[in-house]
Motif scaffolding. Structure first.
Motif, PDB file in Angstrom:
ATOM      1  N   THR A  63      31.959  64.271-128.097  1.00  0.00           N
ATOM      2  CA  THR A  63      31.679  64.487-129.550  1.00  0.00           C
ATOM      3  C   THR A  63      33.047  64.378-130.247  1.00  0.00           C
ATOM      4  O   THR A  63      34.205  64.757-129.457  1.00  0.00           O
ATOM      5  N   ILE A  64      33.125  64.061-131.621  1.00  0.00           N
ATOM      6  CA  ILE A  64      34.418  64.174-132.194  1.00  0.00           C
ATOM      7  C   ILE A  64      34.785  65.463-132.353  1.00  0.00           C
ATOM      8  O   ILE A  64      34.056  66.549-132.989  1.00  0.00           O
ATOM      9  N   ASP A  65      36.035  65.859-131.839  1.00  0.00           N
ATOM     10  CA  ASP A  65      36.483  67.204-131.739  1.00  0.00           C
ATOM     11  C   ASP A  65      37.708  67.663-133.002  1.00  0.00           C
ATOM     12  O   ASP A  65      38.076  68.758-132.886  1.00  0.00           O
ATOM     13  N   GLY A  66      37.950  66.526-133.612  1.00  0.00           N
ATOM     14  CA  GLY A  66      38.929  66.720-134.754  1.00  0.00           C
ATOM     15  C   GLY A  66      40.312  66.632-134.474  1.00  0.00           C
ATOM     16  O   GLY A  66      41.276  66.945-135.122  1.00  0.00           O
ATOM     17  N   LYS A  67      40.421  66.546-133.105  1.00  0.00           N
ATOM     18  CA  LYS A  67      41.898  66.597-132.760  1.00  0.00           C
ATOM     19  C   LYS A  67      42.587  65.247-132.355  1.00  0.00           C
ATOM     20  O   LYS A  67      43.786  65.202-132.455  1.00  0.00           O
ATOM     21  N   GLU A  68      42.002  64.216-132.794  1.00  0.00           N
ATOM     22  CA  GLU A  68      42.379  62.670-132.645  1.00  0.00           C
ATOM     23  C   GLU A  68      42.633  62.242-134.101  1.00  0.00           C
ATOM     24  O   GLU A  68      41.942  62.471-135.068  1.00  0.00           O
ATOM     25  N   ALA A  69      43.496  61.301-134.387  1.00  0.00           N
ATOM     26  CA  ALA A  69      43.913  60.666-135.666  1.00  0.00           C
ATOM     27  C   ALA A  69      42.564  59.825-135.812  1.00  0.00           C
ATOM     28  O   ALA A  69      42.131  59.191-134.754  1.00  0.00           O
ATOM     29  N   PRO A  70      42.155  59.592-137.047  1.00  0.00           N
ATOM     30  CA  PRO A  70      42.641  60.155-138.353  1.00  0.00           C
ATOM     31  C   PRO A  70      42.023  61.622-138.465  1.00  0.00           C
ATOM     32  O   PRO A  70      42.508  62.285-139.499  1.00  0.00           O
ATOM     33  N   PHE A  71      41.113  62.117-137.665  1.00  0.00           N
ATOM     34  CA  PHE A  71      40.259  63.338-138.040  1.00  0.00           C
ATOM     35  C   PHE A  71      41.312  64.497-138.079  1.00  0.00           C
ATOM     36  O   PHE A  71      41.195  65.324-138.938  1.00  0.00           O
ATOM     37  N   SER A  72      42.433  64.182-137.164  1.00  0.00           N
ATOM     38  CA  SER A  72      43.276  65.732-136.927  1.00  0.00           C
ATOM     39  C   SER A  72      44.196  65.711-138.397  1.00  0.00           C
ATOM     40  O   SER A  72      44.093  67.077-138.648  1.00  0.00           O
ATOM     41  N   ALA A  73      44.536  64.933-138.982  1.00  0.00           N
ATOM     42  CA  ALA A  73      45.467  64.999-140.227  1.00  0.00           C
ATOM     43  C   ALA A  73      44.298  65.359-141.355  1.00  0.00           C
ATOM     44  O   ALA A  73      44.982  65.869-142.480  1.00  0.00           O
ATOM     45  N   LEU A  74      43.108  65.139-141.183  1.00  0.00           N
ATOM     46  CA  LEU A  74      42.033  65.408-142.228  1.00  0.00           C
ATOM     47  C   LEU A  74      41.324  66.810-141.990  1.00  0.00           C
ATOM     48  O   LEU A  74      40.553  67.168-142.878  1.00  0.00           O
ATOM     49  N   GLY A  75      41.935  67.583-141.257  1.00  0.00           N
ATOM     50  CA  GLY A  75      41.513  68.768-140.946  1.00  0.00           C
ATOM     51  C   GLY A  75      39.984  68.983-140.510  1.00  0.00           C
ATOM     52  O   GLY A  75      39.493  70.048-140.625  1.00  0.00           O
ATOM     53  N   TRP A  76      39.608  68.083-139.534  1.00  0.00           N
ATOM     54  CA  TRP A  76      38.328  68.065-139.109  1.00  0.00           C
ATOM     55  C   TRP A  76      38.273  69.111-137.999  1.00  0.00           C
ATOM     56  O   TRP A  76      37.007  69.424-137.619  1.00  0.00           O
ATOM     57  N   GLU A  77      39.294  69.744-137.374  1.00  0.00           N
ATOM     58  CA  GLU A  77      38.950  70.686-136.403  1.00  0.00           C
ATOM     59  C   GLU A  77      38.192  71.815-137.028  1.00  0.00           C
ATOM     60  O   GLU A  77      37.654  72.422-136.311  1.00  0.00           O
ATOM     61  N   LYS A  78      38.660  71.916-138.300  1.00  0.00           N
ATOM     62  CA  LYS A  78      37.645  73.287-138.761  1.00  0.00           C
ATOM     63  C   LYS A  78      36.482  72.787-139.601  1.00  0.00           C
ATOM     64  O   LYS A  78      35.522  73.579-139.825  1.00  0.00           O
TER      65      LYS A  78
END
Ligand code: C5P
Length: 319
Positions: A63-78
């Motif tokens: 699943t999307i874990d927020g650690k990859e671009a572009p999600f990482s830069a958008l704070g998706w880990e949170k």
């Protein structure tokens, strides 16, 4: 012989479908909307057991874990749940039910049997209320496509269908699984409603499937099919079966391979008739079903009468 009979025997080709479905499949092949470039080989004729081991070896629910671009830069880990889907049920489930939305489940009286499983997976907007006798009323997890999140008709925000269950959403991404390209141009923009729902319901487990997982499934279907399959993602049903095989000791799939109740009624909860719902047009559904039929460990009689296939969970097989 009828398509149904040949599906039960695991011996159908697209040539046996009606001309309209054949034309639709051909058009999808020519359009190749998602830029599929298959590099593997077709028609490795694995046995059912070999296929199960191949899936166990290669399919990793991601699943999307927020650690990859572009999600990482958008704070998706949170934004994503702290506990990943794979760790949500550390001991897994014993027996699980995957309930397809097919019209053929009407008048099946399968409700009690379905509810007796440890976990029940349903799809999209398929209701239980009013249909308990045939589909049961327990729902552990729901797989939803991106249209459910974006089409106001589905009332994603306030419908009780999407409350108190684990939600797993997906959207057709490019075959390259380039997350930047996908994020800019999803099929339906599920990202905004996802983040909004996570903010409002931080305690509900809610995941977005990684495109790599979805296309990995597609590759395996194509590798094990002689014909060229539609270059579109597998159906929610197939995705759900694989997720449950990775979480359960045993998976009972209802009305995926149709029973004697087979009908062109698309969904049990909707008055809409289209053979494509059962045999596929956009999705490589016919081929998915042939693979699942090959892996079936259940009784032939359960297939005819209940439309039921039994698959072992990955943890239960020695490869
Ligand atoms: O239509 P929908 O995707 O919501 O249905 C959930 C899943 O049930 C499908 O992805 C498909 O795998 C399965 N299905 C089926 N035959 C039908 C309707 C649905 O096999 N007539």
């Amino acid at each position: 012989k009828s398509v149904l009979y040949r599906l039960w025997k695991g011996d159908v080709s697209s040539k046996m479908l009606n001309p309209r479905l054949q034309k639709a499949m051909k058009d999808y092949l020519n359009t190749n909307k998602h830029g599929v470039r298959f590099k593997g080989k077709r028609n490795s004729r694995l046995t059912g057991d070999q296929l199960i081991c191949e899936l166990k070896d290669r399919v990793h629910v991601k699943t999307i874990d927020g650690k990859e671009a572009p999600f990482s830069a958008l704070g998706w880990e949170k934004h994503v749940p702290q506990i990943p889907l794979g760790k949500l049920y550390p001991h897994g489930f014993g027996s699980c039910a995957v309930v397809m939305s097919a019209g053929a489940i009407l008048n099946s009286s399968l409700g009690d049997e379905i509810d007796s499983h440890d976990a029940v997976l349903r799809f999209n907007s398929a209701p239980t209320r009013g249909y308990e006798k045939d589909v049961g009323n327990k729902t552990t997890m729901r797989i939803i496509n991106s249209q459910i999140l974006t089409n106001p008709n589905h009332h994603f925000i306030d419908s009780s269908l999407y409350k108190d269950v684990v939600l797993v959403a997906w959207d057709p991404a490019p075959y390259s699984a380039n997350l930047n390209v996908w994020f800019k141009k999803p099929d339906y923009n599920l990202f905004t409603p996802y983040v909004q729902h996570r903010r409002r319901n931080p305690n509900q487990p809610f995941y977005i499937l990684h495109p790599k997982f979805i296309w990995q499934l597609w590759d395996i279907i194509q590798e094990n099919t002689k014909e060229k399959i539609q270059p579109n993602p597998p159906s929610s049903g197939f995705i759900g079966i694989l997720i449950m095989m990775s979480m359960c000791n045993e998976v009972h799939v209802y009305e995926y391979i149709p029973s004697v109740r087979q009908t062109d009624l698309c969904h049990y909860h909707e008055l809409y008739y289209d053979a494509a719902c059962t045999l596929g047009a956009y999705h490589p559904l016919l081929y998915e079903k042939l693979l699942v039929q090959r892996m079936n460990k259940g009784l032939q009689d359960d297939l005819y009468r209940k439309g039921k296939v039994i698959l072992p969970g990955f943890r239960s097989v020695k490869c």
